[in-house]
Write an enzyme that holds these catalytic residues in place. Sequence first.
Site, short mmCIF file in Angstrom:
data_model
loop_
_atom_site.label_atom_id
_atom_site.label_comp_id
_atom_site.label_asym_id
_atom_site.label_seq_id
_atom_site.Cartn_x
_atom_site.Cartn_y
_atom_site.Cartn_z
N SER A 1 21.81 46.09 132.23
CA SER A 1 20.43 45.76 132.36
C SER A 1 19.41 46.93 132.19
O SER A 1 19.88 48.14 132.54
CB SER A 1 20.43 45.06 134.12
OG SER A 1 19.08 44.86 134.16
N TYR B 1 21.35 47.10 142.89
CA TYR B 1 21.48 46.17 141.66
C TYR B 1 21.59 47.16 140.49
O TYR B 1 22.49 47.36 139.35
CB TYR B 1 20.47 45.18 141.43
CG TYR B 1 20.52 44.46 140.10
CD1 TYR B 1 21.64 43.28 140.05
CD2 TYR B 1 19.76 44.56 139.27
CE1 TYR B 1 21.61 42.69 138.73
CE2 TYR B 1 19.94 43.81 137.90
CZ TYR B 1 21.13 42.88 138.07
OH TYR B 1 21.13 42.22 136.61
N LYS C 1 24.56 48.95 137.55
CA LYS C 1 24.41 48.78 136.18
C LYS C 1 24.32 50.25 135.58
O LYS C 1 24.83 50.54 134.40
CB LYS C 1 22.85 48.23 135.76
CG LYS C 1 22.73 46.59 136.12
CD LYS C 1 24.11 45.96 135.49
CE LYS C 1 23.70 44.28 135.87
NZ LYS C 1 24.93 43.43 135.24
P1 NAI Z 1 23.74 34.15 136.83
O1 NAI Z 1 23.59 34.71 138.40
O2 NAI Z 1 23.09 32.94 136.68
O3 NAI Z 1 25.04 33.97 136.45
C1 NAI Z 1 26.31 34.86 136.93
C2 NAI Z 1 27.23 34.12 136.75
O4 NAI Z 1 28.54 35.09 137.32
C3 NAI Z 1 27.48 32.94 137.51
O5 NAI Z 1 27.93 31.72 136.90
C4 NAI Z 1 28.34 33.22 138.63
O6 NAI Z 1 29.04 32.12 139.08
C5 NAI Z 1 29.14 34.24 138.03
N1 NAI Z 1 29.84 35.19 139.16
C6 NAI Z 1 29.45 35.93 140.09
N2 NAI Z 1 30.35 36.62 140.81
C7 NAI Z 1 31.49 36.38 140.33
C8 NAI Z 1 32.77 36.71 140.31
N3 NAI Z 1 33.16 37.49 141.30
N4 NAI Z 1 33.97 36.50 139.31
C9 NAI Z 1 33.36 35.64 138.42
N5 NAI Z 1 32.06 35.14 138.07
C10 NAI Z 1 31.13 35.47 138.99
O7 NAI Z 1 22.79 35.40 136.42
P2 NAI Z 1 22.38 35.67 134.61
O8 NAI Z 1 20.85 35.34 134.72
O9 NAI Z 1 22.80 34.36 133.88
O10 NAI Z 1 22.85 37.09 134.29
C11 NAI Z 1 24.20 37.14 133.92
C12 NAI Z 1 24.54 38.55 133.56
O11 NAI Z 1 23.15 39.36 132.94
C13 NAI Z 1 24.22 39.55 135.02
O12 NAI Z 1 25.42 40.49 134.76
C14 NAI Z 1 23.19 39.92 135.29
O13 NAI Z 1 23.18 41.09 135.97
C15 NAI Z 1 22.62 40.35 133.58
N6 NAI Z 1 21.46 40.49 133.27
C16 NAI Z 1 20.43 39.40 133.72
C17 NAI Z 1 19.11 39.66 133.51
C18 NAI Z 1 18.15 38.43 133.72
O14 NAI Z 1 16.89 38.73 133.60
N7 NAI Z 1 18.58 37.24 133.96
C19 NAI Z 1 18.48 40.88 132.82
C20 NAI Z 1 19.72 41.96 132.73
C21 NAI Z 1 20.79 41.68 132.87
#
Ligand code: NAI
Length: 249
Positions: free
Chosen positions: A145, A155, A159
Amino acid sequence: MSRFQDKVVIVTGAAQGIGEAYAKGLAAEGASVVVADLNAEAGDQVAKQIRSDGGKAVFVPVDVSSPESAKALADATVAEFGGIDALVNNAAIYGAMKFDLLISVDWDYYRKFLDVNLNGALVMTRAVYREMRKRGGGSIVNQSSTAAYLYSGFYGLAKVGVNGLTQQLAHELGGMNIRVNAVAPGPTDTEATRVQAGDAAKDLVKNMALKRFGQPEDMLGAVKFLLSDDASWVTGQIIAVDGGQTFRL
Ligand code: NAI
Protein backbone atom coordinates in the site's frame (compact mmCIF):
# COMPACT_ATOMS: atom_id res chain seq x y z
CA MET A 1 -7.93 -13.78 -23.75
CA SER A 2 -6.29 -16.79 -22.10
CA ARG A 3 -2.95 -15.54 -20.79
CA PHE A 4 -3.34 -17.64 -17.65
CA GLN A 5 -4.75 -20.81 -19.24
CA ASP A 6 -3.59 -23.86 -17.22
CA LYS A 7 -2.21 -21.59 -14.48
CA VAL A 8 -3.35 -22.18 -10.93
CA VAL A 9 -3.54 -19.02 -8.85
CA ILE A 10 -4.40 -18.61 -5.17
CA VAL A 11 -5.79 -15.20 -4.23
CA THR A 12 -6.11 -14.57 -0.49
CA GLY A 13 -8.65 -12.13 0.87
CA ALA A 14 -10.67 -12.70 -2.30
CA ALA A 15 -14.13 -12.71 -0.70
CA GLN A 16 -14.60 -8.99 -1.36
CA GLY A 17 -12.97 -5.76 -2.42
CA ILE A 18 -9.69 -5.75 -4.34
CA GLY A 19 -9.07 -9.48 -3.88
CA GLU A 20 -12.45 -10.27 -5.43
CA ALA A 21 -11.51 -8.14 -8.46
CA TYR A 22 -8.18 -10.00 -8.74
CA ALA A 23 -9.87 -13.40 -8.57
CA LYS A 24 -12.46 -12.46 -11.20
CA GLY A 25 -9.94 -10.73 -13.48
CA LEU A 26 -7.52 -13.66 -13.44
CA ALA A 27 -10.30 -16.20 -14.00
CA ALA A 28 -11.50 -14.12 -16.97
CA GLU A 29 -8.08 -14.71 -18.56
CA GLY A 30 -8.24 -18.46 -18.08
CA ALA A 31 -6.66 -19.01 -14.66
CA SER A 32 -7.92 -21.69 -12.31
CA VAL A 33 -8.49 -19.57 -9.23
CA VAL A 34 -8.62 -20.50 -5.58
CA VAL A 35 -10.66 -17.89 -3.74
CA ALA A 36 -9.17 -18.02 -0.23
CA ASP A 37 -10.55 -16.08 2.69
CA LEU A 38 -11.69 -16.23 6.32
CA ASN A 39 -15.17 -15.22 5.20
CA ALA A 40 -16.65 -18.47 3.86
CA GLU A 41 -20.06 -17.15 2.89
CA ALA A 42 -18.81 -14.25 0.75
CA GLY A 43 -15.86 -16.25 -0.60
CA ASP A 44 -18.11 -19.05 -1.74
CA GLN A 45 -20.31 -16.52 -3.55
CA VAL A 46 -17.31 -15.10 -5.43
CA ALA A 47 -16.23 -18.58 -6.57
CA LYS A 48 -19.81 -19.42 -7.63
CA GLN A 49 -20.06 -16.17 -9.59
CA ILE A 50 -16.80 -16.93 -11.43
CA ARG A 51 -18.07 -20.41 -12.33
CA SER A 52 -21.40 -19.10 -13.52
CA ASP A 53 -19.50 -16.64 -15.73
CA GLY A 54 -17.71 -19.62 -17.31
CA GLY A 55 -14.47 -19.48 -15.29
CA LYS A 56 -12.73 -22.01 -13.06
CA ALA A 57 -12.76 -21.29 -9.33
CA VAL A 58 -13.22 -22.90 -5.95
CA PHE A 59 -13.48 -21.36 -2.52
CA VAL A 60 -11.16 -22.66 0.20
CA PRO A 61 -11.25 -21.20 3.72
CA VAL A 62 -7.99 -19.91 5.15
CA ASP A 63 -6.60 -17.92 8.02
CA VAL A 64 -3.35 -16.61 6.53
CA SER A 65 -1.83 -16.14 9.98
CA SER A 66 -1.99 -19.91 10.63
CA PRO A 67 0.66 -22.20 9.07
CA GLU A 68 -1.68 -25.21 9.48
CA SER A 69 -4.50 -23.42 7.71
CA ALA A 70 -2.17 -22.26 4.92
CA LYS A 71 -0.90 -25.82 4.43
CA ALA A 72 -4.47 -27.12 4.24
CA LEU A 73 -5.17 -24.47 1.58
CA ALA A 74 -2.11 -25.52 -0.44
CA ASP A 75 -3.11 -29.21 -0.17
CA ALA A 76 -6.69 -28.44 -1.21
CA THR A 77 -5.41 -26.44 -4.20
CA VAL A 78 -3.20 -29.29 -5.39
CA ALA A 79 -6.06 -31.78 -4.88
CA GLU A 80 -8.44 -29.61 -6.91
CA PHE A 81 -6.21 -28.25 -9.69
CA GLY A 82 -3.05 -30.40 -9.63
CA GLY A 83 -0.44 -27.81 -8.58
CA ILE A 84 0.23 -24.15 -7.79
CA ASP A 85 1.72 -21.55 -10.17
CA ALA A 86 0.96 -18.26 -8.50
CA LEU A 87 -0.05 -16.64 -5.24
CA VAL A 88 -1.52 -13.21 -4.58
CA ASN A 89 -1.10 -12.29 -0.90
CA ASN A 90 -3.91 -9.77 -0.67
CA ALA A 91 -5.58 -10.68 2.64
CA ALA A 92 -5.26 -8.17 5.45
CA ILE A 93 -7.10 -6.70 8.38
CA TYR A 94 -8.16 -3.44 6.80
CA GLY A 95 -11.91 -2.80 6.70
CA ALA A 96 -12.33 -4.04 10.26
CA MET A 97 -9.13 -2.38 11.56
CA LYS A 98 -9.16 -0.58 14.93
CA PHE A 99 -8.02 3.03 14.98
CA ASP A 100 -5.16 3.43 17.46
CA LEU A 101 -1.60 4.68 17.72
CA LEU A 102 1.65 2.74 17.84
CA ILE A 103 2.29 4.24 21.26
CA SER A 104 -0.99 3.02 22.71
CA VAL A 105 -2.34 0.08 20.71
CA ASP A 106 -3.03 -3.01 22.81
CA TRP A 107 -0.09 -5.44 22.44
CA ASP A 108 -2.26 -8.46 21.71
CA TYR A 109 -4.09 -6.58 18.95
CA TYR A 110 -0.81 -5.27 17.51
CA ARG A 111 0.71 -8.77 17.44
CA LYS A 112 -2.39 -10.28 15.82
CA PHE A 113 -2.43 -7.44 13.29
CA LEU A 114 1.18 -8.05 12.24
CA ASP A 115 0.57 -11.80 12.22
CA VAL A 116 -2.08 -11.32 9.55
CA ASN A 117 -0.95 -8.22 7.65
CA LEU A 118 2.78 -8.95 7.53
CA ASN A 119 3.47 -12.54 8.54
CA GLY A 120 0.46 -13.85 6.61
CA ALA A 121 2.34 -13.29 3.34
CA LEU A 122 5.31 -15.30 4.65
CA VAL A 123 3.10 -18.05 6.08
CA MET A 124 1.39 -18.41 2.69
CA THR A 125 4.68 -18.31 0.79
CA ARG A 126 6.14 -21.06 2.96
CA ALA A 127 3.02 -23.16 2.34
CA VAL A 128 3.18 -22.93 -1.48
CA TYR A 129 6.77 -22.51 -2.70
CA ARG A 130 7.56 -26.24 -2.90
CA GLU A 131 4.58 -26.79 -5.20
CA MET A 132 5.75 -23.87 -7.39
CA ARG A 133 9.24 -25.36 -7.57
CA LYS A 134 7.74 -28.66 -8.78
CA ARG A 135 6.22 -26.72 -11.72
CA GLY A 136 9.60 -25.17 -12.61
CA GLY A 137 8.86 -21.81 -10.99
CA GLY A 138 6.12 -19.40 -10.10
CA SER A 139 5.13 -15.88 -9.28
CA ILE A 140 4.04 -14.26 -6.02
CA VAL A 141 2.47 -10.81 -5.77
CA ASN A 142 2.15 -9.24 -2.34
CA GLN A 143 -0.38 -6.52 -1.69
CA SER A 144 1.40 -3.54 -0.21
CA SER A 145 0.00 0.00 0.00
CA THR A 146 1.16 3.57 -0.41
CA ALA A 147 0.50 3.66 3.34
CA ALA A 148 4.06 2.29 3.57
CA TYR A 149 5.32 5.72 2.42
CA LEU A 150 2.97 7.85 4.53
CA TYR A 151 2.12 8.22 8.20
CA SER A 152 -0.37 5.48 8.88
CA GLY A 153 0.75 3.85 12.15
CA PHE A 154 0.83 0.10 12.50
CA TYR A 155 -1.06 -0.38 9.22
CA GLY A 156 1.72 1.32 7.24
CA LEU A 157 4.38 -0.39 9.33
CA ALA A 158 3.02 -3.78 8.30
CA LYS A 159 3.13 -2.67 4.63
CA VAL A 160 6.76 -1.53 5.02
CA GLY A 161 7.35 -5.08 6.25
CA VAL A 162 5.55 -6.49 3.22
CA ASN A 163 7.86 -4.46 0.96
CA GLY A 164 10.94 -5.76 2.78
CA LEU A 165 9.63 -9.31 2.71
CA THR A 166 9.11 -8.97 -1.05
CA GLN A 167 12.73 -7.92 -1.58
CA GLN A 168 14.22 -10.55 0.72
CA LEU A 169 12.08 -13.45 -0.53
CA ALA A 170 12.91 -12.55 -4.13
CA HIS A 171 16.48 -13.61 -3.30
CA GLU A 172 15.56 -16.72 -1.32
CA LEU A 173 13.23 -17.99 -4.07
CA GLY A 174 14.91 -16.63 -7.22
CA GLY A 175 17.07 -19.76 -7.59
CA MET A 176 13.84 -21.76 -7.89
CA ASN A 177 12.62 -19.40 -10.63
CA ILE A 178 9.96 -18.05 -8.28
CA ARG A 179 9.53 -14.28 -8.66
CA VAL A 180 8.25 -12.13 -5.79
CA ASN A 181 6.90 -8.63 -6.37
CA ALA A 182 4.41 -6.28 -4.77
CA VAL A 183 1.74 -3.85 -5.84
CA ALA A 184 1.21 -0.75 -3.70
CA PRO A 185 -2.28 0.61 -4.36
CA GLY A 186 -3.28 4.12 -3.44
CA PRO A 187 -6.70 4.87 -1.91
CA THR A 188 -9.15 2.52 -3.58
CA ASP A 189 -12.90 2.64 -3.54
CA THR A 190 -13.86 -0.45 -1.58
CA GLU A 191 -16.34 -0.88 1.24
CA ALA A 192 -13.34 -1.13 3.59
CA THR A 193 -12.01 2.29 2.52
CA ARG A 194 -15.45 3.84 2.88
CA VAL A 195 -15.47 2.59 6.50
CA GLN A 196 -11.85 3.57 7.23
CA ALA A 197 -11.47 6.93 5.50
CA GLY A 198 -15.02 8.31 5.65
CA ASP A 199 -15.15 12.03 4.79
CA ALA A 200 -11.33 12.37 4.91
CA ALA A 201 -11.28 10.46 1.64
CA LYS A 202 -12.24 13.55 -0.40
CA ASP A 203 -9.15 15.44 0.87
CA LEU A 204 -6.91 12.54 -0.06
CA VAL A 205 -8.08 12.66 -3.64
CA LYS A 206 -7.41 16.43 -3.98
CA ASN A 207 -3.69 15.82 -3.39
CA MET A 208 -3.32 13.06 -5.94
CA ALA A 209 -2.10 13.62 -9.52
CA LEU A 210 -5.17 11.87 -10.93
CA LYS A 211 -8.15 13.32 -9.06
CA ARG A 212 -10.09 10.16 -8.40
CA PHE A 213 -10.10 7.11 -6.20
CA GLY A 214 -8.76 3.89 -7.57
CA GLN A 215 -11.23 1.20 -8.44
CA PRO A 216 -10.30 -2.41 -7.57
CA GLU A 217 -9.98 -3.10 -11.31
CA ASP A 218 -7.30 -0.38 -11.63
CA MET A 219 -4.83 -2.69 -9.88
CA LEU A 220 -5.52 -5.66 -12.14
CA GLY A 221 -3.22 -4.67 -15.01
CA ALA A 222 -0.17 -4.47 -12.74
CA VAL A 223 -0.98 -7.74 -10.99
CA LYS A 224 -1.55 -9.58 -14.27
CA PHE A 225 1.71 -8.18 -15.64
CA LEU A 226 3.67 -9.31 -12.58
CA LEU A 227 2.09 -12.78 -12.66
CA SER A 228 2.65 -13.23 -16.39
CA ASP A 229 5.70 -14.19 -18.44
CA ASP A 230 5.92 -10.54 -19.58
CA ALA A 231 7.55 -9.97 -16.19
CA SER A 232 9.88 -12.98 -16.43
CA TRP A 233 12.93 -10.89 -15.37
CA VAL A 234 11.13 -8.72 -12.83
CA THR A 235 11.51 -9.64 -9.18
CA GLY A 236 11.87 -7.90 -5.81
CA GLN A 237 9.97 -4.84 -7.08
CA ILE A 238 7.21 -2.78 -5.50
CA ILE A 239 5.00 -1.10 -8.09
CA ALA A 240 2.81 1.79 -6.93
CA VAL A 241 -0.57 1.87 -8.64
CA ASP A 242 -1.85 4.97 -6.95
CA GLY A 243 -3.12 7.67 -9.30
CA GLY A 244 0.08 9.58 -8.61
CA GLN A 245 -0.51 9.83 -4.84
CA THR A 246 3.18 9.27 -4.04
CA PHE A 247 6.54 9.57 -5.68
CA ARG A 248 9.88 8.10 -4.69
CA LEU A 249 13.29 8.95 -6.11
P1 NAI B 1 -11.11 -5.66 2.63
O1 NAI B 1 -11.03 -5.43 4.10
O2 NAI B 1 -12.39 -5.38 1.92
O3 NAI B 1 -10.69 -7.14 2.23
C1 NAI B 1 -9.77 -7.89 2.96
C2 NAI B 1 -10.15 -9.35 2.86
O4 NAI B 1 -9.18 -10.09 3.60
C3 NAI B 1 -11.53 -9.67 3.47
O5 NAI B 1 -12.28 -10.48 2.59
C4 NAI B 1 -11.19 -10.41 4.75
O6 NAI B 1 -12.16 -11.38 5.14
C5 NAI B 1 -9.86 -11.07 4.38
N1 NAI B 1 -9.06 -11.43 5.55
C6 NAI B 1 -8.81 -10.66 6.65
N2 NAI B 1 -8.07 -11.36 7.52
C7 NAI B 1 -7.82 -12.58 6.96
C8 NAI B 1 -7.10 -13.72 7.39
N3 NAI B 1 -6.48 -13.78 8.57
N4 NAI B 1 -7.05 -14.79 6.54
C9 NAI B 1 -7.70 -14.76 5.36
N5 NAI B 1 -8.39 -13.71 4.91
C10 NAI B 1 -8.46 -12.62 5.70
O7 NAI B 1 -9.94 -4.76 1.99
P2 NAI B 1 -9.67 -4.21 0.51
O8 NAI B 1 -9.99 -2.77 0.48
O9 NAI B 1 -10.24 -5.11 -0.52
O10 NAI B 1 -8.08 -4.36 0.51
C11 NAI B 1 -7.46 -5.57 0.13
C12 NAI B 1 -5.97 -5.44 0.27
O11 NAI B 1 -5.50 -4.25 -0.36
C13 NAI B 1 -5.46 -5.35 1.72
O12 NAI B 1 -4.19 -5.98 1.78
C14 NAI B 1 -5.30 -3.85 1.93
O13 NAI B 1 -4.37 -3.58 2.95
C15 NAI B 1 -4.77 -3.45 0.55
N6 NAI B 1 -4.95 -2.07 0.19
C16 NAI B 1 -6.20 -1.51 0.12
C17 NAI B 1 -6.36 -0.21 -0.26
C18 NAI B 1 -7.70 0.42 -0.33
O14 NAI B 1 -7.76 1.67 -0.41
N7 NAI B 1 -8.79 -0.32 -0.33
C19 NAI B 1 -5.20 0.63 -0.64
C20 NAI B 1 -3.94 -0.04 -0.54
C21 NAI B 1 -3.84 -1.35 -0.16
